[in-house]
Scaffold this active site. Structure first.
Site, short mmCIF file in Angstrom:
data_model
loop_
_atom_site.label_atom_id
_atom_site.label_comp_id
_atom_site.label_asym_id
_atom_site.label_seq_id
_atom_site.Cartn_x
_atom_site.Cartn_y
_atom_site.Cartn_z
N LYS A 43 0.77 -0.81 0.37
CA LYS A 43 0.12 -0.05 0.41
C LYS A 43 0.68 0.88 0.21
O LYS A 43 2.04 0.94 0.45
CB LYS A 43 -1.00 0.04 1.25
CG LYS A 43 -2.12 -0.90 1.32
CD LYS A 43 -2.95 -0.69 2.51
CE LYS A 43 -3.87 -1.65 2.54
NZ LYS A 43 -4.72 -1.38 1.30
N ARG B 154 -10.33 -11.09 2.11
CA ARG B 154 -11.07 -12.31 1.29
C ARG B 154 -10.00 -13.92 1.63
O ARG B 154 -10.71 -15.14 2.05
CB ARG B 154 -11.39 -12.55 -0.04
CG ARG B 154 -10.54 -11.98 -1.25
CD ARG B 154 -10.66 -11.25 -2.20
NE ARG B 154 -10.35 -9.92 -2.10
CZ ARG B 154 -11.50 -9.26 -2.97
NH1 ARG B 154 -11.98 -9.29 -4.51
NH2 ARG B 154 -11.25 -7.55 -3.07
N1 BES Z 1 -8.11 -4.03 4.90
C1 BES Z 1 -8.12 -3.18 3.33
C2 BES Z 1 -9.59 -2.27 2.60
C3 BES Z 1 -10.08 -1.02 3.08
C4 BES Z 1 -8.81 0.22 2.57
C5 BES Z 1 -10.90 -0.62 4.39
C6 BES Z 1 -8.94 1.63 3.00
C7 BES Z 1 -10.97 0.62 4.55
C8 BES Z 1 -9.93 1.53 4.09
C9 BES Z 1 -8.13 -4.58 2.35
O1 BES Z 1 -7.28 -5.50 2.66
C10 BES Z 1 -7.83 -4.09 0.70
O2 BES Z 1 -6.47 -4.06 0.94
N2 BES Z 1 -8.79 -4.01 0.17
C11 BES Z 1 -8.37 -3.96 -1.50
C12 BES Z 1 -8.46 -4.68 -1.97
C13 BES Z 1 -8.34 -4.18 -3.84
C14 BES Z 1 -6.32 -4.93 -4.01
C15 BES Z 1 -8.51 -5.39 -5.12
C16 BES Z 1 -8.46 -2.15 -1.74
O3 BES Z 1 -9.71 -2.03 -0.99
O4 BES Z 1 -8.40 -1.54 -2.53
MN MN Z 2 -5.64 -5.73 1.78
#
Ligand code: BES
Ligand code: MN
Ligand code: ZN
Length: 497
Positions: free
Chosen positions: A266, A340
């Site tokens: 990230k 997931r």
């Molecule tokens: N924990 C995150 C989701 C999230 C992001 C929650 C920002 C709250 C604020 C999750 O694990 C994630 O990183 N999801 C990705 C999925 C994508 C790679 C398809 C996302 O939402 O960017």
């Molecule tokens: Mn994630």
């Protein structure tokens, strides 16, 4: 905060000694002959108190009133949502002052749900995170520690109050664990919190480590964990309130104690907030805290998939294919779609429990934040009845959700040339495609998924966990308690003659 309920009419409340008295005034207020009635009448007539959300009027040393500080707070029509606003406003204005105990007095008979709203709002506004505050702990410590909710007839709202008090305990437990930094809330420490809960009546806990998870075939969950020096934990909580054979309702919490994104790292901005990525797990802990308090006639299982998501020499790589507990192979195209992956194995495990229903709770997608913001959690369900029950529970608990679609067309993008399924689709409808992924592992039972990415915590100046959706979940569960069959009346004696 300690909250209690008391029968006390407005006419009598001026005789009650208190550091602070908050009088909740609704439209249609009819004044009596007491000192507080006189104050309310004057304040309304002058316009200093208006029936507007959050409108407050503070007085000090009011003649004929024993309480030192008096706050008049409008609750407009008396609806629960307005009561919550009024109590929150009054509590935050008192929080900085020297008062330790506060009496919240309903000037009129409260509407259904109003006592719940007051209790939850008082507890919510009084909670302060302290665990890692260090030397600033003393200044942060709130003085406000006790509240009394005063209503004309306590007996009429006793059950509602008990539920709210237990919910507040659960919400606080969830907030506390979600707030703790990732180095103070590792998978092992989360398992410890669950084991602490198992000291409570009718609660049991089993914790599994990586070797047992491997034996179960949890290849997706383990793939997320393999990049971290912290071992994962698969936590199973049980609350046994019904007969042994009664099918349980299963709650599954995403417990990613820190989500760096893994090799699909990230960006740095706000990455600290990914310590909240175990909020689903924290909500499961909170629900169990409340269940232990309320002892309802239900069987509930809580499953928590706890892991870090880290990059490293052993970390899973984009393109790797893993075998999940269900036997389906998964191509991990993006290691940041890890929630997931841990959940799909927990869902496969849930199937073994022959559940009545399964609800998973996860901070799953940024896309859900874009779709619904921080007002409503995203809700997906394979059963209309379950969806209706969750929607209604959310409204009643003032912890609302909104149903999202699960059309099969949304699963198109999850197709893979190298496995049964890929863990990501394209950018459109990201919250829905994530749910479609999970649905593949939840085919054998009634299932719902709550995406709480937008509702579980607040960012910015007020950064911190909200404890959502503990209120929604608890309301839903209590609604599933079988109502006792009406006692069979004895047949009337045959008429003589
Ligand atoms: N924990 C995150 C989701 C999230 C992001 C929650 C920002 C709250 C604020 C999750 O694990 C994630 O990183 N999801 C990705 C999925 C994508 C790679 C398809 C996302 O939402 O960017
Ligand atoms: Mn994630
Ligand atoms: Zn995540």
């Amino acid at each position: 905060m300690d909250v209690e309920l008391s029968s006390l009419r407005l006419e009598a409340v001026h005789r009650r000694a208190a550091a602070a008295l908050v009088v909740l005034v609704a439209e249609g207020f009819e004044a009596g002959k007491d000192a507080l009635s006189a104050l309310i009448e004057r304040a309304l007539a002058s316009g200093d108190l208006r029936h507007k959300p959050g409108s407050l009027l503070a007085s000090y040393g009011v003649a004929g009133v024993k309480a030192e500080r008096v706050l008049l707070a409008s609750v407009q029509g008396g609806q629960p949502a307005a009561v919550r606003k009024a109590v929150a406003a009054a509590t935050s204005s008192l929080r900085a002052g020297p008062a330790e105990a506060v009496v919240f007095c309903f000037a009129q008979e409260p509407q259904p749900g109003a006592v719940q709203a007051a209790t939850l709002a008082a507890a919510e506004a009084a909670y302060v995170y302290l665990t890692t505050r260090g030397k600033s702990r003393a200044e942060a410590q709130p003085r406000l520690a006790r509240a009394v909710i005063a209503v004309p007839r306590a007996a009429a709202v006793q059950a509602e109050f008990e539920q709210a008090r237990a919910t507040a305990l659960g919400v606080e437990y969830a907030r506390e664990w979600a707030n703790r930094p990732a180095n103070h809330a590792t998978p092992t420490l989360l398992a410890g919190a669950a084991q602490d809960l198992a000291r409570l009546r009718r609660v049991q806990c089993t914790v599994r480590g990586p070797r047992e998870m491997a034996r179960l075939g949890m290849g997706a969950f383990l793939a997320v964990a393999q990049g971290s020096a912290e071992e994962p934990r698969f936590i199973e909580l049980r609350y046994n309130g019904a007969a042994k054979g009664t099918a349980p309702i299963v709650l599954v919490g995403k417990g990613v104690t820190f989500d760096t994104g893994g090799i699909s790292l990230k960006p740095p901005a706000e990455m600290d907030e990914m310590k909240f990525d175990m909020s689903g797990a924290a909500s499961v802990l909170g629900v169990f805290r409340a269940l232990a308090e309320l002892q309802p006639a239900l069987n509930v299982v809580g499953l928590i998939a706890a892991s870090e998501n880290m990059p490293g020499g052993r970390a899973v790589k984009p393109g790797d294919v893993v075998t999940s507990m269900s036997g389906q192979t998964i191509e991990i195209l993006n290691t940041d779609a890890e929630g997931r992956l841990v959940l799909c194995d927990a869902l496969a495990y849930a199937e073994r429990l022959k559940p009545r229903a399964v609800v998973d709770i996860a901070t799953l997608t940024g896309a859900c934040v874009i779709a619904l913001g921080s007002v409503r959690s995203g809700m997906f369900a394979s059963s209309d009845a379950l969806a209706e029950a969750l929607l209604a529970a959310g409204e009643q608990a003032l912890d609302p959700c909104w149903r999202m679609p699960l059309d099969d067309e949304y699963a198109e993008g999850l197709k893979s040339n190298f496995a049964d399924v890929a863990n990501v689709a394209g950018r459109p409808a990201g919250a829905v495609t994530a749910a479609k992924f999970l649905q593949r592992f939840a085919g054998a039972f009634d299932w719902a998924h709550l995406d709480i990415a937008g509702t579980a915590w607040k960012g910015g100046k007020e950064k911190g966990a909200t404890g959502r959706p503990v209120g929604l979940l608890l309301r839903y569960l209590l609604g599933q308690v079988p109502t006792p069959a009406p006692a069979r009346r004895a047949k009337p004696a045959p008429a003589r003659g």
